[in-house]
Design a protein around this motif. Structure first.
Motif, mmCIF file in Angstrom:
data_model
loop_
_atom_site.group_PDB
_atom_site.id
_atom_site.type_symbol
_atom_site.label_atom_id
_atom_site.label_comp_id
_atom_site.label_asym_id
_atom_site.label_seq_id
_atom_site.Cartn_x
_atom_site.Cartn_y
_atom_site.Cartn_z
ATOM 1 N N LEU A 246 0.500 -0.665 -0.161
ATOM 2 C CA LEU A 246 0.372 0.058 0.042
ATOM 3 C C LEU A 246 0.918 0.939 -0.519
ATOM 4 O O LEU A 246 1.998 0.988 0.968
ATOM 5 N N LEU A 248 1.562 5.591 -0.024
ATOM 6 C CA LEU A 248 0.729 6.458 0.460
ATOM 7 C C LEU A 248 1.671 7.360 -0.062
ATOM 8 O O LEU A 248 2.577 8.348 0.266
ATOM 9 N N ALA A 272 -7.202 5.861 -4.699
ATOM 10 C CA ALA A 272 -8.096 6.293 -4.035
ATOM 11 C C ALA A 272 -7.180 8.585 -3.531
ATOM 12 O O ALA A 272 -6.170 8.198 -3.350
ATOM 13 N N THR A 286 -13.918 5.442 1.210
ATOM 14 C CA THR A 286 -13.029 4.836 0.998
ATOM 15 C C THR A 286 -11.800 4.605 1.353
ATOM 16 O O THR A 286 -11.250 3.063 1.387
ATOM 17 N N GLN A 289 -12.676 1.038 2.084
ATOM 18 C CA GLN A 289 -12.105 0.004 0.491
ATOM 19 C C GLN A 289 -10.721 -0.535 0.416
ATOM 20 O O GLN A 289 -10.048 -1.547 -0.191
ATOM 21 N N VAL A 290 -10.369 0.595 1.463
ATOM 22 C CA VAL A 290 -8.462 0.775 1.623
ATOM 23 C C VAL A 290 -8.174 -0.366 2.094
ATOM 24 O O VAL A 290 -7.212 -1.160 2.076
ATOM 25 N N GLU A 291 -8.849 -0.389 3.452
ATOM 26 C CA GLU A 291 -8.268 -1.690 3.692
ATOM 27 C C GLU A 291 -9.490 -2.633 4.141
ATOM 28 O O GLU A 291 -8.332 -3.902 3.944
ATOM 29 N N PHE A 295 -7.990 -0.441 -3.074
ATOM 30 C CA PHE A 295 -6.772 0.347 -3.434
ATOM 31 C C PHE A 295 -5.468 0.172 -2.844
ATOM 32 O O PHE A 295 -4.635 -0.555 -1.554
ATOM 33 N N GLN A 296 -4.284 0.248 -4.848
ATOM 34 C CA GLN A 296 -3.416 -0.086 -4.342
ATOM 35 C C GLN A 296 -2.080 1.334 -3.726
ATOM 36 O O GLN A 296 -1.387 1.307 -3.302
ATOM 37 N N TYR A 297 -3.032 2.519 -3.940
ATOM 38 C CA TYR A 297 -2.581 3.578 -3.620
ATOM 39 C C TYR A 297 -2.881 4.866 -3.347
ATOM 40 O O TYR A 297 -4.801 4.654 -3.641
ATOM 41 N N VAL A 298 -3.172 5.736 -2.445
ATOM 42 C CA VAL A 298 -3.679 6.359 -1.992
ATOM 43 C C VAL A 298 -2.809 7.772 -1.602
ATOM 44 O O VAL A 298 -1.733 8.104 -1.908
ATOM 45 N N ILE A 310 -4.138 4.164 9.276
ATOM 46 C CA ILE A 310 -4.199 3.481 7.740
ATOM 47 C C ILE A 310 -2.950 2.547 8.264
ATOM 48 O O ILE A 310 -2.014 2.532 7.622
#
Length: 453
Positions: A246, A248, A272, A286, A289-291, A295-298, A310
């Motif tokens: 992940l 960030l 995201a 969001t 969904q990240v958890e 998504f691999q990118y925020v 996160i």
């Protein structure tokens, strides 16, 4: 060494609850804070995010709560609704695991105020978890009284200061008993915050866990000078070089977050975004969904750096250096948590090196890298070039003869003449360097103006 979780002063139910949620070995902050708070001491705790400070204050709070007394006994404030929500979930988990029966209120901006008013007017909570603004609102409306509060915790105190909430905290604290136990938890203790805390705490127990200004040893902290290259394309290369679990990416403004999100999505990445302009419903969706790993990118603004927890962030990229350089520390602290390895990369240009020097003075160590053949490779420290300049500066050819002749015996005053000539030559060279710097600065300003069009 004794385990504070099995201390005889802690209720057996709480000890059992900690076991159930797999809290067996306390962290450094828990080892120091829990005994102090069990001894009714007020504390100022300087500890990095992710150090285990939440349970360091929850355990003593739970231990002191009288389940049969229906009034507000403890209050914890946090500066963002996301943090308040996360703490509420953590507190409920420990309460339920311990088999305890007391009411916990969750008060935060962005939630239904009228419904909360109706709920707590007739059912006074024993523990309140709140954002400062909503807490002050309820105290002023006398939804509940705070004159019997035993413990008042200000978590993320420096962020509370940054976001302008200290005045709200001040108004609430002034209505509490004079002997209320106050605990402040903060990654940094700025002067303004220190002055505020002194108002309510005469001789608090000062607890510093490591140095939160120094990046955790589990993090590889890289600095990448991008020169004149396109910042967005460098970002894309860094994100796609490996396969981060992940990633960030931090930017300074909502506009830049939106811009980067669109750019990376156009490159085919599933991205995201989180910033203050996103609605509460969208943010929650969001984060969920990240958890869930969707998504691999925020891409996020600094609110997310301090306001969210996160899990699983393996890569942090500082797309730009924030105006408040301390935020670099908070951003980087999103990775390498709980003993896991992490990687942080900060993108800079030469004119920003003075800000890097400021961070280094604060104890932040950077590894200098460059991008070669699709991978990051070490490069020399930027200061090594500056250090060489003084040593390698060549004399003007017309002065070489003077220096060679100095080795022979000369009339008195000849050495002074040589020194004066060399000094004048150096002065002229410094002038030329200054002119070069001025021209470079003009070119940079011109480039920024063109980019802003």
């Amino acid at each position: 060494m004794n385990n504070i979780f099995t201390d005889s002063r802690i209720k057996p139910a709480i000890q059992e609850g900690l076991k159930k949620i797999h809290f067996e070995k306390p962290t450094k902050v828990q080892e120091k804070v829990i005994p102090a708070m069990l001894s009714d001491l007020s504390v100022v705790v300087q500890a990095a995010t992710g150090s285990g400070k939440t349970h360091a204050y929850l355990v003593p709070i739970f231990n002191e709560i009288d389940e049969d007394a229906h009034y507000v006994q403890a209050i914890v404030t946090l500066p963002s609704r996301e943090l308040a929500d996360q703490l509420y979930q953590v507190a409920r988990q420990l309460r339920d695991a311990a088999g305890m029966h007391f009411s916990i209120a969750h008060l935060a901006g962005g939630t239904d105020r009228e419904r909360q008013l109706e709920k707590y007017q007739n059912n006074t909570p024993q523990l309140v978890i709140a954002t400062p603004g909503r807490l002050l609102d309820f105290v002023q409306k006398k939804v509940f009284i705070v004159d019997q509060v035993k413990t008042f915790v200000i978590d993320e105190a420096d962020m509370t200061l940054d976001m302008g909430f200290l005045a709200d905290i001040d108004q609430v604290a002034s209505k509490m008993p004079k002997d209320v136990q106050i605990a402040a938890f903060s990654a940094t203790i700025p002067v303004k915050l220190s002055n505020f805390l002194r108002k309510y705490m005469a001789h608090p127990d000062q607890i510093v866990i490591d140095n939160p200004s120094v990046i955790a040893p589990t993090i590889k902290n890289d600095l990448l000078d991008i020169g004149s290259k396109n910042r967005k394309s460098i970002l894309y290369k860094l994100l796609t070089m490996g396969q981060p679990y992940l990633a960030l990416v931090f930017a300074n403004t909502k506009q830049t977050v939106d811009e980067l999100t669109r750019y990376l999505q156009d490159q085919g990445l599933k991205v995201a975004k989180i910033h203050g302009g996103v609605t509460e419903r969208e943010r929650k969706r969001t984060l969920r969904q990240v958890e869930q790993g969707q998504f691999q990118y925020v891409v996020a603004s600094d609110l997310a750096a301090r306001g969210l927890d996160i899990d699983g962030v393996s890569l942090v990229i500082n797309y730009e250096i924030p105006r408040d350089i301390e935020f670099v520390i908070h951003r980087i602290g999103r990775t390498g948590r709980n003993g896991l390895s992490g990687h942080a990369i900060t993108l800079i240009r030469e004119e920003e090196m003075n800000r890097i020097e400021d961070l280094e003075k604060m104890g932040v160590h950077f590894d200098f890298v460059e991008l070669k053949n699709g991978e990051l490779v070490p490069r020399k420290h930027y200061r090594s070039r500056e250090n060489r300049q003084g040593k390698n500066r060549k004399l003007d050819t017309k002065l070489v003869g003077y220096v060679k002749k100095e080795k022979r015996k000369r009339k008195p005053g000849y050495k002074k003449k040589i020194k004066r000539a060399i000094q004048e030559d150096n002065r002229q060279k410094r002038k030329l360097e200054q002119r070069h710097e001025i021209r470079k600065a003009k070119r940079l300003r011109k480039r920024k103006r063109e980019q802003g069009r």
